[in-house]
Design a protein around this motif. Structure first.
Motif, mmCIF file in Angstrom:
data_model
loop_
_atom_site.group_PDB
_atom_site.id
_atom_site.type_symbol
_atom_site.label_atom_id
_atom_site.label_comp_id
_atom_site.label_asym_id
_atom_site.label_seq_id
_atom_site.Cartn_x
_atom_site.Cartn_y
_atom_site.Cartn_z
ATOM 1 N N THR A 38 0.829 -1.198 0.000
ATOM 2 C CA THR A 38 0.000 0.000 0.000
ATOM 3 C C THR A 38 0.872 1.260 0.000
ATOM 4 O OG1 THR A 38 -0.113 0.177 2.411
ATOM 5 C CG2 THR A 38 -1.757 -1.226 1.326
ATOM 6 N N ARG A 39 0.227 2.341 -0.326
ATOM 7 C CA ARG A 39 0.894 3.636 -0.311
ATOM 8 C C ARG A 39 1.531 3.910 1.047
ATOM 9 N NH1 ARG A 39 0.733 8.449 -3.023
ATOM 10 N NH2 ARG A 39 -0.487 7.422 -4.669
ATOM 11 N N ARG A 40 0.813 3.627 2.125
ATOM 12 C CA ARG A 40 1.337 3.892 3.461
ATOM 13 C C ARG A 40 2.572 3.041 3.750
ATOM 14 N NH1 ARG A 40 -2.645 2.585 8.269
ATOM 15 N NH2 ARG A 40 -2.371 0.538 7.309
ATOM 16 N N GLU A 41 2.539 1.749 3.356
ATOM 17 C CA GLU A 41 3.691 0.885 3.586
ATOM 18 C C GLU A 41 4.929 1.370 2.837
ATOM 19 O OE1 GLU A 41 1.482 -3.432 4.295
ATOM 20 O OE2 GLU A 41 1.812 -2.695 2.260
ATOM 21 N N HIS B 161 6.489 6.372 -7.085
ATOM 22 C CA HIS B 161 6.607 7.799 -6.785
ATOM 23 C C HIS B 161 5.302 8.250 -6.133
ATOM 24 C CE1 HIS B 161 6.974 12.142 -7.236
ATOM 25 N NE2 HIS B 161 8.260 11.970 -7.528
ATOM 26 N N PRO B 162 5.370 8.916 -4.976
ATOM 27 C CA PRO B 162 4.137 9.241 -4.238
ATOM 28 C C PRO B 162 3.179 10.152 -4.984
ATOM 29 C CG PRO B 162 6.052 10.346 -3.267
ATOM 30 C CD PRO B 162 6.580 9.349 -4.241
ATOM 31 N N GLN B 163 3.670 10.949 -5.912
ATOM 32 C CA GLN B 163 2.800 11.903 -6.598
ATOM 33 C C GLN B 163 2.142 11.338 -7.842
ATOM 34 O OE1 GLN B 163 5.086 15.449 -7.326
ATOM 35 N NE2 GLN B 163 5.367 15.910 -5.145
ATOM 36 N N SER C 172 2.314 7.628 -8.751
ATOM 37 C CA SER C 172 2.096 6.180 -8.756
ATOM 38 C C SER C 172 0.795 5.812 -8.069
ATOM 39 C CB SER C 172 3.274 5.468 -8.082
ATOM 40 O OG SER C 172 4.474 5.714 -8.781
ATOM 41 N N GLY C 173 0.420 4.556 -8.236
ATOM 42 C CA GLY C 173 -0.843 4.073 -7.700
ATOM 43 C C GLY C 173 -0.816 3.834 -6.202
ATOM 44 N N ASP C 174 -1.994 3.450 -5.673
ATOM 45 C CA ASP C 174 -2.141 3.269 -4.227
ATOM 46 C C ASP C 174 -1.753 1.871 -3.766
ATOM 47 O OD1 ASP C 174 -3.274 5.884 -3.798
ATOM 48 O OD2 ASP C 174 -5.124 5.136 -4.693
ATOM 49 N N VAL C 175 -1.902 0.877 -4.640
ATOM 50 C CA VAL C 175 -1.573 -0.508 -4.276
ATOM 51 C C VAL C 175 -0.787 -1.141 -5.428
ATOM 52 C CG1 VAL C 175 -2.466 -2.722 -3.451
ATOM 53 C CG2 VAL C 175 -3.746 -0.623 -2.982
ATOM 54 N N PRO C 176 0.511 -0.865 -5.537
ATOM 55 C CA PRO C 176 1.304 -1.527 -6.576
ATOM 56 C C PRO C 176 1.467 -3.009 -6.271
ATOM 57 C CG PRO C 176 2.708 -0.191 -5.165
ATOM 58 C CD PRO C 176 1.298 0.098 -4.753
ATOM 59 N N TYR C 177 1.570 -3.801 -7.316
ATOM 60 C CA TYR C 177 1.641 -5.253 -7.160
ATOM 61 C C TYR C 177 2.743 -5.820 -8.041
ATOM 62 C CZ TYR C 177 -0.872 -5.103 -11.576
ATOM 63 O OH TYR C 177 -1.222 -4.837 -12.869
ATOM 64 N N VAL C 178 3.109 -7.060 -7.759
ATOM 65 C CA VAL C 178 4.061 -7.819 -8.569
ATOM 66 C C VAL C 178 3.409 -9.137 -8.936
ATOM 67 C CG1 VAL C 178 6.318 -8.957 -8.628
ATOM 68 C CG2 VAL C 178 6.061 -6.764 -7.450
ATOM 69 N N LEU C 179 3.466 -9.503 -10.202
ATOM 70 C CA LEU C 179 2.924 -10.787 -10.638
ATOM 71 C C LEU C 179 3.906 -11.914 -10.341
ATOM 72 C CD1 LEU C 179 1.390 -9.918 -14.129
ATOM 73 C CD2 LEU C 179 0.272 -9.929 -11.898
ATOM 74 N N GLU C 180 3.373 -13.104 -10.194
ATOM 75 C CA GLU C 180 4.215 -14.285 -10.068
ATOM 76 C C GLU C 180 5.048 -14.451 -11.337
ATOM 77 O OE1 GLU C 180 4.609 -16.244 -7.556
ATOM 78 O OE2 GLU C 180 2.803 -16.129 -6.295
ATOM 79 N N ALA C 181 6.189 -15.108 -11.208
ATOM 80 C CA ALA C 181 7.014 -15.381 -12.382
ATOM 81 C C ALA C 181 6.206 -16.168 -13.406
ATOM 82 C CB ALA C 181 8.264 -16.162 -11.980
ATOM 83 N N GLY C 182 6.279 -15.718 -14.659
ATOM 84 C CA GLY C 182 5.576 -16.414 -15.718
ATOM 85 C C GLY C 182 4.156 -15.959 -15.951
ATOM 86 N N TRP C 183 3.673 -15.015 -15.149
ATOM 87 C CA TRP C 183 2.304 -14.520 -15.324
ATOM 88 C C TRP C 183 2.328 -13.187 -16.056
ATOM 89 C CZ3 TRP C 183 -2.598 -16.354 -13.653
ATOM 90 C CH2 TRP C 183 -2.554 -17.630 -13.105
ATOM 91 N N MET C 184 1.350 -13.012 -16.943
ATOM 92 C CA MET C 184 1.260 -11.812 -17.758
ATOM 93 C C MET C 184 -0.101 -11.172 -17.555
ATOM 94 S SD MET C 184 1.756 -11.451 -21.918
ATOM 95 C CE MET C 184 3.356 -12.230 -21.860
ATOM 96 N N ALA C 185 -0.112 -9.846 -17.407
ATOM 97 C CA ALA C 185 -1.366 -9.126 -17.166
ATOM 98 C C ALA C 185 -1.918 -8.552 -18.455
ATOM 99 C CB ALA C 185 -1.152 -8.021 -16.140
ATOM 100 N N SER C 186 -1.877 -9.347 -19.526
ATOM 101 C CA SER C 186 -2.426 -8.883 -20.791
ATOM 102 C C SER C 186 -2.589 -10.092 -21.695
ATOM 103 C CB SER C 186 -1.505 -7.863 -21.457
ATOM 104 O OG SER C 186 -0.361 -8.504 -21.992
ATOM 105 N N ALA C 187 -3.190 -9.843 -22.841
ATOM 106 C CA ALA C 187 -3.317 -10.890 -23.849
ATOM 107 C C ALA C 187 -2.223 -10.775 -24.895
ATOM 108 C CB ALA C 187 -4.690 -10.808 -24.519
ATOM 109 N N GLY C 188 -1.188 -9.987 -24.620
ATOM 110 C CA GLY C 188 -0.140 -9.742 -25.588
ATOM 111 C C GLY C 188 0.782 -10.929 -25.790
ATOM 112 N N VAL C 189 1.700 -10.759 -26.748
ATOM 113 C CA VAL C 189 2.664 -11.806 -27.069
ATOM 114 C C VAL C 189 3.785 -11.846 -26.038
ATOM 115 C CG1 VAL C 189 4.348 -12.557 -28.783
ATOM 116 C CG2 VAL C 189 2.127 -11.682 -29.517
ATOM 117 N N ALA C 190 4.274 -10.683 -25.630
ATOM 118 C CA ALA C 190 5.385 -10.610 -24.682
ATOM 119 C C ALA C 190 5.319 -9.275 -23.959
ATOM 120 C CB ALA C 190 6.720 -10.763 -25.402
ATOM 121 N N THR C 191 5.958 -9.236 -22.794
ATOM 122 C CA THR C 191 5.957 -8.004 -22.017
ATOM 123 C C THR C 191 7.198 -7.970 -21.132
ATOM 124 O OG1 THR C 191 4.604 -6.580 -20.603
ATOM 125 C CG2 THR C 191 4.630 -8.922 -20.067
#
Length: 364
Positions: A259-262, A282-284, A286-305
């Motif tokens: 979270t932003r506070r953390e 960056h506090p100004q 960036s988002g309130d709850v940044p996340y990290v995906l597990e290795a090998g997971w993609m947050a899109s339907a794209g070919v590569a990222t």
């Protein structure tokens, strides 16, 4: 360049381009590859370790070599052609030709005052986004760039002088294998369906706070809490962010979230991926709850990222070559791309740039 085939800067640096830039663009050098074919450099057997052309996840556009620049239907170079050129070695050849023009026009390397020339060969980024880093197309593109760099260094030997320049090769990121490739190799992988994931997260928040939707997806791998909804329902930002983080961690493919506070308090130092997330937050803006995906997971339907803290995204080459005093050897300790600035400054006998974050590399 993506729409006109021309190189351009902004008025932040100068009010108008130098004459040599205008002359370079006026010659329309990008047009010379219209209807040209990108053909593989090597026999088919040389690409046996790469994926064959046109795997299903390329989508309807597909991709295979030979590849004709501009397609079969276009009558003249236009935006579609220039965009396709970016996904080819021809864009890198054009960039290096522009660099040659800069060296000649600006008389780089012709006196005792050091000059700095930075060249971004971005074609490989476009190639991998379109066709994946495991493809035969990507494999051949690297071979093509290798030969382009060989020719460029030979030109530097002739114009600047062998032993009178230092060459550095690196990259800003790597690429993750497509989830389908990882699964075929027996590894964990998947794709996050954000529409459904957000529905579930907001559903859990509605149960907790009686309001929805409280969060939305934000650029930069994060969730944003809706301030208007907070005000309407008298809710506390930190409480909602804590609950959103907990709900997000229940979703498949999410490795960590903060979270932003953390992040502002640095209260989770040492937790998985906390430091990489903090470095990119960056506090100004960036988002309130940044996340990290597990290795090998993609947050899109794209070919590569790319963009994760996993090794396939962060492990990039760092090569230095130059005069005899750049001795052969290797550094086995962990290094970072940001180490380049203080290292080059050290070689020049200068203090490191004030904003640099790296260290002087312990080169032989």
């Amino acid at each position: 360049m993506a729409t006109t085939g021309r190189f351009a800067s902004t008025t932040y640096y100068m009010q108008q381009h130098p004459e040599w830039v205008e002359a370079f663009n006026a010659a329309r050098p990008a047009d010379r590859w219209f209807k040209a074919e990108w053909t593989p450099l090597l026999p088919e057997a040389a690409y046996a370790r790469s994926l064959p052309d046109d795997p299903p996840w390329f989508g309807p556009r597909g991709g295979r070599l030979p590849m004709r620049m501009g397609g079969a239907d276009a009558a003249a170079p236009g935006p579609a052609y220039y965009a396709s050129l970016l996904r080819s070695p021809f864009a890198d050849q054009l960039t290096l030709d522009f660099a040659r023009a800069a060296i000649r026009a600006e008389h780089l390397g012709q006196d005792e005052v050091p000059d700095l020339l930075v060249v971004s060969l971005s074609g490989h980024d476009y190639v991998n986004h379109a066709f994946s880093a495991e493809s035969r197309i990507s494999h051949d593109h690297i071979l093509q760039v290798d030969r382009l760099l060989q020719a460029f260094l030979r030109d530097l030997d002739a114009t600047v002088g062998r032993g009178r320049y230092v060459a550095v090769l690196s990259a800003d990121h790597g690429f993750m294998p497509a989830p389908e490739v990882r699964r075929a190799r027996g590894l964990e992988a998947g794709r996050v369906d954000w529409r459904r994931a957000l529905e579930r997260v907001n559903g859990r928040l509605q149960q907790a706070f009686g309001a929805a939707p409280l969060v939305r997806l934000s650029p930069g791998a994060s969730l944003n809490v809706d301030r208007r909804m907070l005000a309407e329902h008298g809710l506390d930002l930190d409480r909602v962010a804590d609950a959103a983080r907990a709900a997000l961690l229940l979703e498949p493919g999410i490795a960590a979230a903060y979270t932003r506070r953390e992040l502002q308090d640095r209260s989770r130092t040492g937790a998985p991926f906390f430091e990489p997330v903090l470095e990119g937050w960056h506090p100004q803006v960036s988002g309130d709850v940044p996340y990290v995906l597990e290795a090998g997971w993609m947050a899109s339907a794209g070919v590569a990222t790319h963009g994760s803290p996993h090794a396939y995204d962060t492990h990039v080459p760092l090569l230095l070559w130059g005069p005899p005093w750049v001795k052969p050897g290797r550094v086995d300790a962990r290094v970072q791309v940001v180490d380049l600035a203080p290292t080059l400054a050290h070689w020049l006998g200068l203090p490191p740039p004030p904003a640099s974050q790296g260290r002087v590399l312990p080169l032989p």
